[in-house]
Motif scaffolding. Structure first.
Motif, PDB file in Angstrom:
ATOM      1  N   LEU A   8      61.016  37.548 -38.151  1.00  0.00           N
ATOM      2  CA  LEU A   8      61.482  36.663 -37.076  1.00  0.00           C
ATOM      3  C   LEU A   8      60.317  36.206 -36.210  1.00  0.00           C
ATOM      4  O   LEU A   8      60.269  35.049 -35.787  1.00  0.00           O
ATOM      5  CB  LEU A   8      62.549  37.351 -36.227  1.00  0.00           C
ATOM      6  CG  LEU A   8      63.879  37.646 -36.924  1.00  0.00           C
ATOM      7  CD1 LEU A   8      64.829  38.349 -35.954  1.00  0.00           C
ATOM      8  CD2 LEU A   8      64.515  36.395 -37.496  1.00  0.00           C
ATOM      9  N   ASP A   9      59.367  37.090 -35.959  1.00  0.00           N
ATOM     10  CA  ASP A   9      58.175  36.712 -35.187  1.00  0.00           C
ATOM     11  C   ASP A   9      57.398  35.605 -35.896  1.00  0.00           C
ATOM     12  O   ASP A   9      56.890  34.683 -35.244  1.00  0.00           O
ATOM     13  CB  ASP A   9      57.269  37.917 -34.950  1.00  0.00           C
ATOM     14  CG  ASP A   9      57.838  38.893 -33.930  1.00  0.00           C
ATOM     15  OD1 ASP A   9      58.767  38.523 -33.182  1.00  0.00           O
ATOM     16  OD2 ASP A   9      57.349  40.045 -33.891  1.00  0.00           O
ATOM     17  N   ASP A  12      59.265  32.430 -35.314  1.00  0.00           N
ATOM     18  CA  ASP A  12      59.053  31.952 -33.949  1.00  0.00           C
ATOM     19  C   ASP A  12      57.757  31.165 -33.839  1.00  0.00           C
ATOM     20  O   ASP A  12      57.690  30.160 -33.136  1.00  0.00           O
ATOM     21  CB  ASP A  12      59.017  33.126 -32.962  1.00  0.00           C
ATOM     22  CG  ASP A  12      60.377  33.742 -32.719  1.00  0.00           C
ATOM     23  OD1 ASP A  12      61.393  33.186 -33.182  1.00  0.00           O
ATOM     24  OD2 ASP A  12      60.419  34.802 -32.061  1.00  0.00           O
ATOM     25  N   TYR A  65      70.002  32.511 -35.947  1.00  0.00           N
ATOM     26  CA  TYR A  65      68.836  32.842 -35.129  1.00  0.00           C
ATOM     27  C   TYR A  65      68.086  31.577 -34.710  1.00  0.00           C
ATOM     28  O   TYR A  65      67.725  31.407 -33.544  1.00  0.00           O
ATOM     29  CB  TYR A  65      67.901  33.789 -35.897  1.00  0.00           C
ATOM     30  CG  TYR A  65      66.654  34.120 -35.122  1.00  0.00           C
ATOM     31  CD1 TYR A  65      66.683  35.087 -34.120  1.00  0.00           C
ATOM     32  CD2 TYR A  65      65.466  33.446 -35.358  1.00  0.00           C
ATOM     33  CE1 TYR A  65      65.541  35.375 -33.385  1.00  0.00           C
ATOM     34  CE2 TYR A  65      64.321  33.724 -34.626  1.00  0.00           C
ATOM     35  CZ  TYR A  65      64.372  34.694 -33.635  1.00  0.00           C
ATOM     36  OH  TYR A  65      63.251  34.968 -32.900  1.00  0.00           O
ATOM     37  N   LEU A  66      67.854  30.672 -35.651  1.00  0.00           N
ATOM     38  CA  LEU A  66      67.089  29.467 -35.344  1.00  0.00           C
ATOM     39  C   LEU A  66      67.842  28.531 -34.410  1.00  0.00           C
ATOM     40  O   LEU A  66      67.232  27.866 -33.567  1.00  0.00           O
ATOM     41  CB  LEU A  66      66.694  28.750 -36.632  1.00  0.00           C
ATOM     42  CG  LEU A  66      65.681  29.508 -37.492  1.00  0.00           C
ATOM     43  CD1 LEU A  66      65.455  28.776 -38.809  1.00  0.00           C
ATOM     44  CD2 LEU A  66      64.363  29.709 -36.755  1.00  0.00           C
ATOM     45  N   LYS A  68      69.940  29.503 -32.055  1.00  0.00           N
ATOM     46  CA  LYS A  68      69.799  30.106 -30.719  1.00  0.00           C
ATOM     47  C   LYS A  68      68.389  29.915 -30.181  1.00  0.00           C
ATOM     48  O   LYS A  68      68.192  29.647 -28.995  1.00  0.00           O
ATOM     49  CB  LYS A  68      70.164  31.583 -30.775  1.00  0.00           C
ATOM     50  CG  LYS A  68      71.646  31.814 -30.961  1.00  0.00           C
ATOM     51  CD  LYS A  68      71.969  33.291 -31.022  1.00  0.00           C
ATOM     52  CE  LYS A  68      73.458  33.523 -31.150  1.00  0.00           C
ATOM     53  NZ  LYS A  68      73.796  34.958 -31.179  1.00  0.00           N
ATOM     54  N   ARG A  69      67.392  30.025 -31.053  1.00  0.00           N
ATOM     55  CA  ARG A  69      66.007  29.810 -30.610  1.00  0.00           C
ATOM     56  C   ARG A  69      65.827  28.364 -30.157  1.00  0.00           C
ATOM     57  O   ARG A  69      65.165  28.105 -29.154  1.00  0.00           O
ATOM     58  CB  ARG A  69      65.013  30.141 -31.725  1.00  0.00           C
ATOM     59  CG  ARG A  69      63.577  29.810 -31.332  1.00  0.00           C
ATOM     60  CD  ARG A  69      62.584  30.746 -31.909  1.00  0.00           C
ATOM     61  NE  ARG A  69      61.220  30.342 -31.622  1.00  0.00           N
ATOM     62  CZ  ARG A  69      60.555  30.643 -30.518  1.00  0.00           C
ATOM     63  NH1 ARG A  69      61.129  31.377 -29.581  1.00  0.00           N
ATOM     64  NH2 ARG A  69      59.315  30.237 -30.339  1.00  0.00           N
ATOM     65  N   ARG A  72      67.108  28.063 -26.660  1.00  0.00           N
ATOM     66  CA  ARG A  72      66.175  28.670 -25.696  1.00  0.00           C
ATOM     67  C   ARG A  72      64.956  27.772 -25.475  1.00  0.00           C
ATOM     68  O   ARG A  72      64.497  27.584 -24.344  1.00  0.00           O
ATOM     69  CB  ARG A  72      65.753  30.067 -26.163  1.00  0.00           C
ATOM     70  CG  ARG A  72      66.858  31.086 -26.093  1.00  0.00           C
ATOM     71  CD  ARG A  72      66.367  32.504 -26.336  1.00  0.00           C
ATOM     72  NE  ARG A  72      65.682  32.682 -27.602  1.00  0.00           N
ATOM     73  CZ  ARG A  72      66.264  33.035 -28.746  1.00  0.00           C
ATOM     74  NH1 ARG A  72      67.575  33.216 -28.783  1.00  0.00           N
ATOM     75  NH2 ARG A  72      65.553  33.192 -29.837  1.00  0.00           N
ATOM     76  N   LEU A  73      64.427  27.200 -26.556  1.00  0.00           N
ATOM     77  CA  LEU A  73      63.267  26.309 -26.437  1.00  0.00           C
ATOM     78  C   LEU A  73      63.610  25.043 -25.664  1.00  0.00           C
ATOM     79  O   LEU A  73      62.811  24.582 -24.838  1.00  0.00           O
ATOM     80  CB  LEU A  73      62.734  25.946 -27.825  1.00  0.00           C
ATOM     81  CG  LEU A  73      62.047  27.064 -28.607  1.00  0.00           C
ATOM     82  CD1 LEU A  73      61.772  26.616 -30.032  1.00  0.00           C
ATOM     83  CD2 LEU A  73      60.776  27.515 -27.914  1.00  0.00           C
ATOM     84  N   SER A  84      71.388  30.067 -21.877  1.00  0.00           N
ATOM     85  CA  SER A  84      71.588  29.768 -23.298  1.00  0.00           C
ATOM     86  C   SER A  84      73.012  30.131 -23.719  1.00  0.00           C
ATOM     87  O   SER A  84      73.611  29.438 -24.543  1.00  0.00           O
ATOM     88  CB  SER A  84      70.550  30.485 -24.164  1.00  0.00           C
ATOM     89  OG  SER A  84      70.626  31.875 -23.992  1.00  0.00           O
TER      90      SER A  84
END
Length: 100
Positions: A8-9, A12, A65-66, A68-69, A72-73, A84
């Protein structure tokens, strides 16, 4: 779990804010202008485009996950005062984003 967190890192590092856009540097690079996702309706519209592109070109990536990311971005890049969770609650239930 540590390997998954490390993966996941790495994701990111490839899905980030660059200049005035959110960049997704995966198999098929794409970008979303921050100005296009500066409110909940815009985030939903842009998230839909990203999800369709990910499903078509990078289905092996963790879509939840993406997504939600991305939210956030968008919030961070536009310096919005909305959470979010509030934005995600407006997305279609079928996307299975829940509160995880």
């Amino acid at each position: 779990m540590d390997e998954y967190e490390a993966w996941l890192d790495t994701l990111d590092a490839r899905f980030l804010i660059g200049g005035e856009e959110i960049q997704a540097n995966f198999d098929v690079p794409m970008a979303v202008a921050l100005r296009d996702c500066n409110d909940v309706a815009g985030m939903l519209k842009c998230a839909l485009r990203l999800r369709e592109a990910f499903l078509a070109n990078a289905a092996h990536l963790p879509l939840e996950y993406l997504t939600k990311r991305f939210v956030r971005l968008a919030i961070q890049g536009n310096r919005l005062s909305v959470s979010s969770a509030k934005v995600i609650s407006q997305f279609p239930e079928a996307w299975n984003l829940g509160s995880k």
